[in-house]
Write a protein that holds these residues in place. Structure first.
Motif, short mmCIF file in Angstrom:
data_model
loop_
_atom_site.label_atom_id
_atom_site.label_comp_id
_atom_site.label_asym_id
_atom_site.label_seq_id
_atom_site.Cartn_x
_atom_site.Cartn_y
_atom_site.Cartn_z
N MET A 1 2.08 -6.38 4.47
CA MET A 1 2.81 -6.05 2.91
C MET A 1 3.80 -5.60 3.13
O MET A 1 3.69 -4.50 4.78
CB MET A 1 1.41 -4.69 2.50
N PHE A 2 4.50 -4.59 2.20
CA PHE A 2 6.12 -4.61 2.36
C PHE A 2 6.07 -3.61 1.59
O PHE A 2 5.00 -3.38 0.28
CB PHE A 2 7.11 -5.53 1.96
N VAL A 3 6.29 -1.88 1.85
CA VAL A 3 6.52 -1.05 1.17
C VAL A 3 8.09 -1.09 0.83
O VAL A 3 9.16 -0.73 1.34
CB VAL A 3 6.39 0.19 1.04
N PHE A 4 8.36 -1.53 -1.12
CA PHE A 4 9.77 -1.16 -0.60
C PHE A 4 10.48 0.32 -1.31
O PHE A 4 10.82 0.69 -2.80
CB PHE A 4 9.72 -2.30 -2.31
N ASP A 5 11.02 1.20 -0.06
CA ASP A 5 11.43 2.26 -0.08
C ASP A 5 12.58 2.23 0.35
O ASP A 5 13.26 1.49 0.63
CB ASP A 5 10.06 3.20 -0.18
N ASP A 6 13.34 3.50 0.39
CA ASP A 6 15.06 3.60 0.95
C ASP A 6 14.82 3.04 2.28
O ASP A 6 15.64 2.71 2.74
CB ASP A 6 15.18 5.51 0.84
N GLU A 7 13.79 3.86 2.57
CA GLU A 7 13.42 2.78 4.90
C GLU A 7 13.63 1.93 4.68
O GLU A 7 14.09 1.02 5.66
CB GLU A 7 12.07 3.28 5.45
N TYR A 8 13.17 0.85 3.64
CA TYR A 8 12.76 -0.30 3.27
C TYR A 8 14.98 -1.31 3.71
O TYR A 8 15.32 -2.41 4.06
CB TYR A 8 12.01 -1.04 2.35
N ILE A 9 15.12 -0.25 2.78
CA ILE A 9 17.21 -0.80 2.18
C ILE A 9 17.23 -0.11 3.75
O ILE A 9 17.96 -1.29 3.69
CB ILE A 9 17.21 -0.30 1.39
N LYS A 10 17.04 0.59 4.71
CA LYS A 10 17.80 1.05 5.48
C LYS A 10 17.85 -0.11 6.36
O LYS A 10 18.63 -0.54 7.07
CB LYS A 10 17.03 1.98 6.17
N LYS A 11 16.42 -0.75 6.89
CA LYS A 11 16.05 -1.62 8.22
C LYS A 11 16.46 -3.10 7.50
O LYS A 11 17.62 -3.89 8.08
CB LYS A 11 14.31 -1.43 8.23
N LEU A 12 16.80 -3.57 6.78
CA LEU A 12 17.53 -4.44 5.63
C LEU A 12 18.96 -4.34 5.88
O LEU A 12 19.63 -5.52 6.36
CB LEU A 12 17.05 -4.83 4.25
N ASN A 13 19.87 -3.41 5.47
CA ASN A 13 20.85 -3.19 5.89
C ASN A 13 21.20 -3.55 7.87
O ASN A 13 22.40 -3.76 8.08
CB ASN A 13 21.46 -1.92 4.99
N ALA A 14 20.59 -2.55 8.01
CA ALA A 14 20.55 -2.41 9.99
C ALA A 14 20.56 -3.91 10.22
O ALA A 14 20.69 -4.53 11.25
CB ALA A 14 19.98 -1.33 10.57
N ARG A 15 19.82 -4.37 9.91
CA ARG A 15 19.07 -6.32 10.04
C ARG A 15 19.89 -6.99 9.78
O ARG A 15 20.65 -8.46 10.75
CB ARG A 15 17.78 -6.33 10.05
N TYR A 16 20.66 -7.11 8.93
CA TYR A 16 21.94 -8.20 8.83
C TYR A 16 22.53 -7.64 8.83
O TYR A 16 23.96 -8.34 9.13
CB TYR A 16 21.57 -8.34 7.38
N GLU A 61 8.99 5.04 -5.33
CA GLU A 61 7.57 4.97 -4.73
C GLU A 61 6.96 4.67 -4.68
O GLU A 61 6.02 3.96 -5.87
CB GLU A 61 7.49 6.35 -4.60
N ASN A 62 5.85 3.86 -3.51
CA ASN A 62 4.67 3.17 -3.94
C ASN A 62 4.80 1.67 -4.44
O ASN A 62 4.31 1.07 -5.23
CB ASN A 62 3.78 4.02 -4.56
N ILE A 63 5.94 0.66 -4.66
CA ILE A 63 6.21 0.39 -4.77
C ILE A 63 5.96 -1.07 -3.82
O ILE A 63 6.74 -1.15 -2.35
CB ILE A 63 7.57 -0.31 -5.46
N LYS A 64 5.10 -2.35 -3.71
CA LYS A 64 4.28 -2.87 -2.74
C LYS A 64 4.63 -4.50 -2.98
O LYS A 64 4.56 -4.69 -4.09
CB LYS A 64 2.98 -1.87 -2.36
N ALA A 65 4.55 -5.15 -2.22
CA ALA A 65 3.80 -6.88 -1.95
C ALA A 65 3.30 -7.00 -1.07
O ALA A 65 2.89 -6.63 -0.07
CB ALA A 65 5.58 -7.48 -2.10
N SER A 66 2.40 -7.68 -1.45
CA SER A 66 1.73 -8.12 -0.49
C SER A 66 0.70 -9.26 -1.69
O SER A 66 0.69 -10.13 -2.82
CB SER A 66 0.04 -7.41 -0.59
N SER A 67 0.26 -10.28 -0.63
CA SER A 67 0.01 -11.78 -1.39
C SER A 67 -1.88 -11.15 -1.96
O SER A 67 -2.11 -11.74 -2.72
CB SER A 67 -1.28 -12.18 -0.17
N GLY A 68 -2.24 -9.81 -1.65
CA GLY A 68 -3.62 -9.11 -2.68
C GLY A 68 -3.34 -9.10 -4.08
O GLY A 68 -3.41 -8.54 -4.95
N MET A 69 -1.33 -8.77 -4.87
CA MET A 69 -0.93 -8.91 -5.51
C MET A 69 -1.58 -7.48 -6.27
O MET A 69 -2.46 -7.07 -7.12
CB MET A 69 -1.46 -9.53 -6.70
#
Length: 159
Positions: A1-16, A61-69
């Motif tokens: 499951m992915f939680v799309f918050d500020d921390e996720y954006i920071k990780k994306l920017n650091a990774r790429y 806050e609490n925006i998530k993505a998973s196969s369970g929708m």
């Protein structure tokens, strides 16, 4: 499951490491006539697909993505310091209107690329002097299909 918050954006920017990922939303202010607002969480306005996205600080806050929708509600909070969002509480009734969340890459705005976006509907609005918070969720109204293998009482009366 992915939680799309500020921390996720920071990780994306650091990774790429090349360019910057941005949070953006397309907010349907009115359906008749159709009026949409384009907002981006960035220091300056951007242009994407012919639309100018105004800069507006936001928190997801609490925006998530998973196969369970997941169908639970989530929050999009936007700054009200410039009084841009104030009308959504005082004047306009935006409950039920569409909100599209997007992840955009600053270096790829002028190219034909796939980008992440999801559609939600406004379920509630609340505000204080600094912030407007939209509680949004998924709409499973007419014309939408339930996930596979969901049994409905109308179709299977023995349930």
């Amino acid at each position: 499951m992915f939680v799309f918050d500020d921390e996720y954006i920071k990780k994306l920017n650091a990774r790429y490491g090349k360019g910057q990922f941005l949070k953006a939303i397309i907010f349907t202010e009115s359906t008749s006539p159709l009026v949409k607002k384009y907002w981006v969480d960035h220091q300056q306005e951007i242009v994407f697909q012919g639309h100018t996205y105004e800069r507006l600080h936001m928190k997801w806050e609490n925006i998530k993505a998973s196969s369970g929708m997941d169908l639970e509600g989530c929050n999009i909070s936007v700054s009200n310091l410039a009084r841009k969002a104030e009308d959504y509480v005082e004047t306009l009734d935006v409950k039920g209107n569409e909100v599209v969340i997007q992840f955009l890459h600053l270096s790829l705005l002028d190219t034909l690329t796939a980008f992440y976006q999801r559609l939600f509907r406004v379920m509630a609005v609340r505000a204080d002097a600094l912030t407007i918070t939209f509680t949004v969720g998924r709409d499973l109204g007419r014309g939408h299909q339930l996930p596979a293998q969901v049994m409905l009482k109308e179709r299977y009366p023995g349930l």
